[in-house]
Design a protein around this motif. Structure first.
Motif, PDB file in Angstrom:
ATOM      1  N   GLU A   1      -9.740  22.396 -24.636  1.00  0.00           N
ATOM      2  CA  GLU A   1      -8.639  22.690 -23.715  1.00  0.00           C
ATOM      3  C   GLU A   1      -7.577  23.571 -24.375  1.00  0.00           C
ATOM      4  OE1 GLU A   1      -8.377  18.901 -20.828  1.00  0.00           O
ATOM      5  OE2 GLU A   1      -8.281  18.380 -22.960  1.00  0.00           O
ATOM      6  N   GLY A   2      -8.056  24.583 -25.102  1.00  0.00           N
ATOM      7  CA  GLY A   2      -7.182  25.583 -25.698  1.00  0.00           C
ATOM      8  C   GLY A   2      -6.667  25.274 -27.077  1.00  0.00           C
ATOM      9  N   THR A   3      -6.894  24.071 -27.573  1.00  0.00           N
ATOM     10  CA  THR A   3      -6.390  23.692 -28.894  1.00  0.00           C
ATOM     11  C   THR A   3      -7.525  23.659 -29.908  1.00  0.00           C
ATOM     12  OG1 THR A   3      -4.642  22.328 -27.918  1.00  0.00           O
ATOM     13  CG2 THR A   3      -5.188  21.914 -30.228  1.00  0.00           C
ATOM     14  N   GLN A   4      -7.434  24.479 -30.941  1.00  0.00           N
ATOM     15  CA  GLN A   4      -8.451  24.495 -31.981  1.00  0.00           C
ATOM     16  C   GLN A   4      -8.298  23.282 -32.901  1.00  0.00           C
ATOM     17  OE1 GLN A   4      -9.265  28.159 -34.038  1.00  0.00           O
ATOM     18  NE2 GLN A   4      -8.671  29.444 -32.282  1.00  0.00           N
ATOM     19  N   ASP A   5      -9.451  22.822 -33.381  1.00  0.00           N
ATOM     20  CA  ASP A   5      -9.504  21.676 -34.296  1.00  0.00           C
ATOM     21  C   ASP A   5      -8.766  20.470 -33.708  1.00  0.00           C
ATOM     22  OD1 ASP A   5     -10.440  20.504 -36.650  1.00  0.00           O
ATOM     23  OD2 ASP A   5      -8.547  20.870 -37.689  1.00  0.00           O
ATOM     24  N   ARG A   6      -8.940  20.268 -32.429  1.00  0.00           N
ATOM     25  CA  ARG A   6      -8.217  19.187 -31.749  1.00  0.00           C
ATOM     26  C   ARG A   6      -8.774  17.826 -32.132  1.00  0.00           C
ATOM     27  NH1 ARG A   6      -6.448  18.713 -25.387  1.00  0.00           N
ATOM     28  NH2 ARG A   6      -6.234  16.451 -25.323  1.00  0.00           N
ATOM     29  N   ASP A   7      -7.891  16.900 -32.388  1.00  0.00           N
ATOM     30  CA  ASP A   7      -8.282  15.551 -32.779  1.00  0.00           C
ATOM     31  C   ASP A   7      -8.865  14.804 -31.580  1.00  0.00           C
ATOM     32  OD1 ASP A   7      -8.244  13.506 -34.934  1.00  0.00           O
ATOM     33  OD2 ASP A   7      -6.980  12.406 -33.507  1.00  0.00           O
ATOM     34  N   GLU A   8      -9.829  13.909 -31.850  1.00  0.00           N
ATOM     35  CA  GLU A   8     -10.414  13.045 -30.827  1.00  0.00           C
ATOM     36  C   GLU A   8     -10.145  11.598 -31.191  1.00  0.00           C
ATOM     37  OE1 GLU A   8     -11.178  11.488 -28.183  1.00  0.00           O
ATOM     38  OE2 GLU A   8     -12.642  12.995 -27.522  1.00  0.00           O
TER      39      GLU A   8
END
Length: 482
Positions: free
Chosen positions: A392-399
């Motif tokens: 959703e547009g955020t790189q390396d986004r945390d899960e």
């Protein structure tokens, strides 16, 4: 008859013991070499392998359907390491997601797949894309500049075969990206990106491509079918009648390309509603009912139902475990019982919770992970990894729902993973016996034995057991005759 001398007896005994060791070792090697003992088939509510042993899917989701269309986490860990982590939990399956767009691009590109390097650069930009790409090949040195996205899937499937992990291939979305929203154009057949011909072409392509994967045992038709709020023309087609028409097309596409794999059918309402199938009610607005004969040549032994079970899946979070169980029974679990008009195996292909300090004592998590093993149903938790290349547009986004930490190196919530999750895995993988109190039948009105077949027992016998039996027999032969 004269007795053997001590030396003569010992020589004979050692020769026979050596033979038994050789035979038992060969049996074990043959058993492992034959994994997954396929093709898997269904009978009533059960999945079984070629030996007759009951198979219960217990595993995790591994996303590969976001914008890069490359399975996540490889910039942090090797494929071998990640599959080993799944194996360390005692699990036996992964749900590996993909986007139809990957196959669309293959055909648009003159039937040539996009390289992994190009995919990262196109989605993340030149600098960030190359940085991620370089990390991926550092962790996975068999990859290089010419490695394609499909070859990454191939490598995962190969490693899963080495570690005896079933691969369930899931068509998650048409246009690659985060799922799922009624606004994303992926909701229902005919939606902005959900082209029916491309969808069936993609299913057929992946089924054919997966023939080379020893570990591929099943495929889905589509993840979380739902009403589209951006396409008003689809309002009248969102119903059971149209659902039935399209799932037959998708299932036929898979089976025609690869007759070995099981085919998972998801229902309506983001995969939380299977009632019309299970109860045999009219597929409205029509009057027809679900009929296995409409899936010619495989309706009796290749179809599995899948359900999703998040804590807000019934509209609002539910805290009472008894209420949760009742709702799950009414929306799909009834298929496991004699009261169902149509009995099928059932796999909960998605459920999950934020992984934090409270997860180990979360009542919803405890409820589900107690209920699933008690019903002998399969399940796959969302999700394996702790981050995405881009979401959703955020790189390396945390899960925060990931079992693994952000860098995919350790368990995010060890108390949960080593506690109720491990307990549920062990319970689900335990042999099924007659005294479980089930009222299930085999789909033909006959009482289910719930018991692995004799072929299954023999295939799973340990060499030590065979050796012990053999030695006792030898002893009896030499000494019991007198």
């Amino acid at each position: 008859m004269a007795r053997f001398g001590h030396m003569q007896w010992l020589t004979s005994w050692l020769a026979v013991v050596n033979l038994l060791f050789s035979l038992s070792s060969s049996t074990e090697i043959e058993r492992r070499a034959s994994w997954p003992n396929g093709p898997l088939v269904t009978s009533g509510r059960w999945i079984t392998d070629a030996t007759g042993a009951t198979v219960t899917y217990v595993g995790v989701n591994w996303p590969g359907s976001l914008e890069t269309m490359i399975p996540e986490g490889l910039q942090y860990q090797s494929i071998e390491t990640l599959v080993s982590k799944i194996k360390s939990l005692g699990m036996n399956a992964i749900r590996l997601t993909y986007a139809t767009e990957m196959i669309d691009q293959y055909y648009d590109n003159g039937e040539k797949d996009v390289t992994m390097q190009k995919a990262f650069v196109d989605v993340l930009g030149q600098d960030d894309g190359m940085a991620v790409y370089n990390k991926v090949i550092a962790n996975n040195p068999s990859f290089g500049a010419e490695t394609t996205r499909l070859q990454v899937y191939d490598a995962i499937a190969t490693e899963c075969a080495k570690q005896e992990i079933y691969v369930h291939l899931d068509n998650h979305v048409s246009k690659a990206g985060w799922c799922c929203s009624p606004l994303d154009g992926n909701s229902w057949w005919g939606d902005t990106f959900f082209d029916v011909k491309n969808w069936t072409r993609g299913l057929s392509f992946m089924a054919e491509h997966g023939k080379t994967w020893t570990s591929l045992t099943s495929m889905s038709l589509r993840n979380e079918l739902r009403i589209s709020v951006t396409n008003s023309q689809l309002a009248n087609s969102y119903n059971w009648e149209d659902w039935y028409k399209y799932v037959q097309q998708g299932a036929d596409a898979i089976h025609s390309a690869n007759s070995d794999v099981l085919i998972f059918l998801s229902g309506l309402d983001s995969d939380k509603n299977l009632t019309a199938v299970v109860q045999g009610s009219a597929l409205e607005p029509g009057t027809d009912t679900f009929n296995r004969d409409n899936f010619q040549g495989y309706g009796d032994d290749k179809l599995v139902l899948e359900l999703h079970a998040y804590d807000n899946i019934f509209g609002t979070p539910v805290s009472s475990c008894s209420v949760i169980k009742d709702k799950l029974f009414n929306t799909g679990f009834q298929t496991l019982t004699n009261s169902a008009a149509n009995q099928f195996p059932l796999v909960v292909t998605e459920f999950g919770f934020p992984q934090n300090e409270s997860t180990a004592t979360d009542s919803y998590a405890s409820c589900l992970l107690d209920y699933f093993p008690s019903q002998h149903t399969g399940w796959m938790i969302w999700t394996l990894g702790g981050s995405y290349y881009i979401r959703e547009g955020t790189q390396d986004r945390d899960e925060e729902w990931g079992l693994l930490s952000h860098d995919w190196s350790s368990w995010r919530s060890p108390g949960f993973t080593n506690g109720i999750l491990s307990t549920a895995v062990n319970s689900s993988m335990a042999p099924i016996s007659d005294d479980d109190g089930d009222d299930d039948d085999d789909g033909n009105g006959n009482e289910s034995t719930d018991e692995p077949s004799s072929a299954s027992f023999l295939s799973q016998s340990r060499p030590g057991l065979i050796l012990t039996m053999g030695v006792l027999g030898i002893y009896d032969f030499f000494y019991g005759a007198y």
